[in-house]
Design a protein around this motif. Structure first.
Motif, PDB file in Angstrom:
ATOM      1  N   MET A  51       0.826  -1.202   0.000  1.00  9.41           N
ATOM      2  CA  MET A  51       0.000   0.000   0.000  1.00  9.41           C
ATOM      3  C   MET A  51       0.864   1.257   0.000  1.00  9.41           C
ATOM      4  SD  MET A  51      -3.084   1.080  -0.176  1.00  9.41           S
ATOM      5  CE  MET A  51      -4.131  -0.306   0.297  1.00  9.41           C
ATOM      6  N   LEU A  52       1.961   1.242   0.750  1.00 10.80           N
ATOM      7  CA  LEU A  52       2.860   2.401   0.780  1.00 10.80           C
ATOM      8  C   LEU A  52       3.502   2.634  -0.587  1.00 10.80           C
ATOM      9  CD1 LEU A  52       4.615   1.831   4.234  1.00 10.80           C
ATOM     10  CD2 LEU A  52       2.966   3.627   3.661  1.00 10.80           C
ATOM     11  N   ILE A  53       3.886   1.570  -1.252  1.00 11.36           N
ATOM     12  CA  ILE A  53       4.466   1.685  -2.598  1.00 11.36           C
ATOM     13  C   ILE A  53       3.424   2.225  -3.576  1.00 11.36           C
ATOM     14  CG2 ILE A  53       5.352   0.352  -4.564  1.00 11.36           C
ATOM     15  CD1 ILE A  53       6.712  -1.490  -2.513  1.00 11.36           C
ATOM     16  N   LYS A  54       2.201   1.761  -3.438  1.00 12.24           N
ATOM     17  CA  LYS A  54       1.112   2.235  -4.299  1.00 12.24           C
ATOM     18  C   LYS A  54       0.843   3.719  -4.058  1.00 12.24           C
ATOM     19  CE  LYS A  54      -2.181  -0.693  -4.567  1.00 12.24           C
ATOM     20  NZ  LYS A  54      -3.379  -1.472  -4.172  1.00 12.24           N
ATOM     21  N   PHE A  55       0.831   4.123  -2.796  1.00 12.93           N
ATOM     22  CA  PHE A  55       0.625   5.538  -2.461  1.00 12.93           C
ATOM     23  C   PHE A  55       1.721   6.407  -3.078  1.00 12.93           C
ATOM     24  CE2 PHE A  55      -2.059   5.191   1.698  1.00 12.93           C
ATOM     25  CZ  PHE A  55      -3.110   4.681   0.937  1.00 12.93           C
ATOM     26  N   ALA A  56       2.972   5.973  -2.949  1.00 15.86           N
ATOM     27  CA  ALA A  56       4.097   6.739  -3.497  1.00 15.86           C
ATOM     28  C   ALA A  56       3.968   6.868  -5.009  1.00 15.86           C
ATOM     29  CB  ALA A  56       5.421   6.060  -3.136  1.00 15.86           C
ATOM     30  N   THR A  57       3.547   5.781  -5.659  1.00 14.33           N
ATOM     31  CA  THR A  57       3.372   5.797  -7.116  1.00 14.33           C
ATOM     32  C   THR A  57       2.284   6.774  -7.524  1.00 14.33           C
ATOM     33  OG1 THR A  57       4.042   3.459  -7.214  1.00 14.33           O
ATOM     34  CG2 THR A  57       2.920   4.363  -9.148  1.00 14.33           C
TER      35      THR A  57
END
Length: 285
Positions: free
Chosen positions: A146-152
């Motif tokens: 989820m954190l990687i998705k948010f950053a993207t």
């Protein structure tokens, strides 16, 4: 349109999840690709139990979902696609493809970094391979994802609708390509030039390192072919291959929810390098 999507996003995603889960479950009963080795009831109760547990934790940790962050980024002009005047249709396609690529890279990463592999091996430790395997991930890996998705989303600035489309595709394709089903060989051969099929992804769940370190894609098969991680078939064939991880073969640690949650913290710390693609039948990793 954005307001409608924001209001009904959870209903859309849940409907897609339940609908595809039901269809795949029926398909697996009518025409299973492989004989199961563990009680289906035990696996389904615990795999889906982990899904519900993860959903509850995500709700507590991230009150704002990916679609909410996309709306916020759009309102504040954050991200490349918001900075430049890109037509909606093109922006949506770029966003879906880019997010797909990020998921591929993330998947390679969790196999390449030993600490992350300890989390991801919860997904691979399933002793069988069916539609519920596609949603079986450790809670900490879900939070990382989820954190990687948010950053993207912050960097890319995708249209809100594109994020919902991607989320639906992510869930639907994960259930499809983890299905205990098979397509006619001709159909599979043609289809896997474009998307990941069950037979293509099943190779990735082999106990053998070189097979498990291949076919990382979840939707578009392009990335595996482009970056040299594509493998056509498992050595032992789809009926003869062993699913799971050599070191974790008991139902208690591989199929029951408490065992899954504790799995990342078991065993000595050891490497699990992505470039270890040779086959060694004496290796127990």
């Amino acid at each position: 349109m954005n307001e409608f999507v924001m209001t009904n996003e959870k209903v859309i995603r849940l409907s897609a999840f339940i609908g595809v889960l039901t269809l795949m479950a029926i398909w697996e009963i009518i025409a299973p690709r492989r004989a199961l080795t563990v009680s289906k009831l035990v696996r389904w109760v615990n795999n889906l139990g982990l899904v519900f547990f993860n959903s509850f934790i995500l709700y507590l940790v991230f009150p704002v979902a990916a679609v909410g962050l996309a709306a916020f980024a759009q309102e504040n002009g954050w991200g490349l696609l918001n900075y430049y005047d890109v037509p909606f249709a093109i922006a949506a396609i770029i966003a879906v493809v880019a997010l797909d690529f990020i998921i591929y890279l993330q998947h390679v990463l969790v196999h390449a970094v030993p600490a992350l592999w300890r989390l991801h091996r919860v997904h691979h430790a399933d002793l069988d391979y069916d539609v519920t395997t596609g949603s079986r991930f450790h809670t900490l890996e879900i939070i990382l994802s989820m954190l990687i998705k948010f950053a993207t989303i912050i960097v890319l600035g995708p249209p809100l609708i594109a994020v919902v489309i991607f989320e639906v595709i992510l869930n639907v394709m994960a259930m499809f390509n983890h299905g205990n089903v098979g397509l006619p060989k001709t159909v599979d051969r043609v289809l896997r030039w474009f998307v990941v099929t069950p037979d293509m992804h099943r190779v990735h769940h082999s106990v053998e390192d070189d097979e498990a370190n291949s076919n990382f894609g979840f939707n578009l098969s392009l990335w595996d072919r482009l970056f040299g991680t594509y493998r056509e078939q498992p050595r032992a064939g789809h009926e003869g291959m062993t699913i799971g991880i050599h070191k974790f073969r008991t139902t208690k640690e591989a199929s029951w929810l408490p065992g899954m949650l504790l799995l990342p913290f078991k065993g000595k710390i050891s490497d699990y390098a992505i470039n270890r693609r040779q086959w060694d039948d004496s290796d127990e990793k």
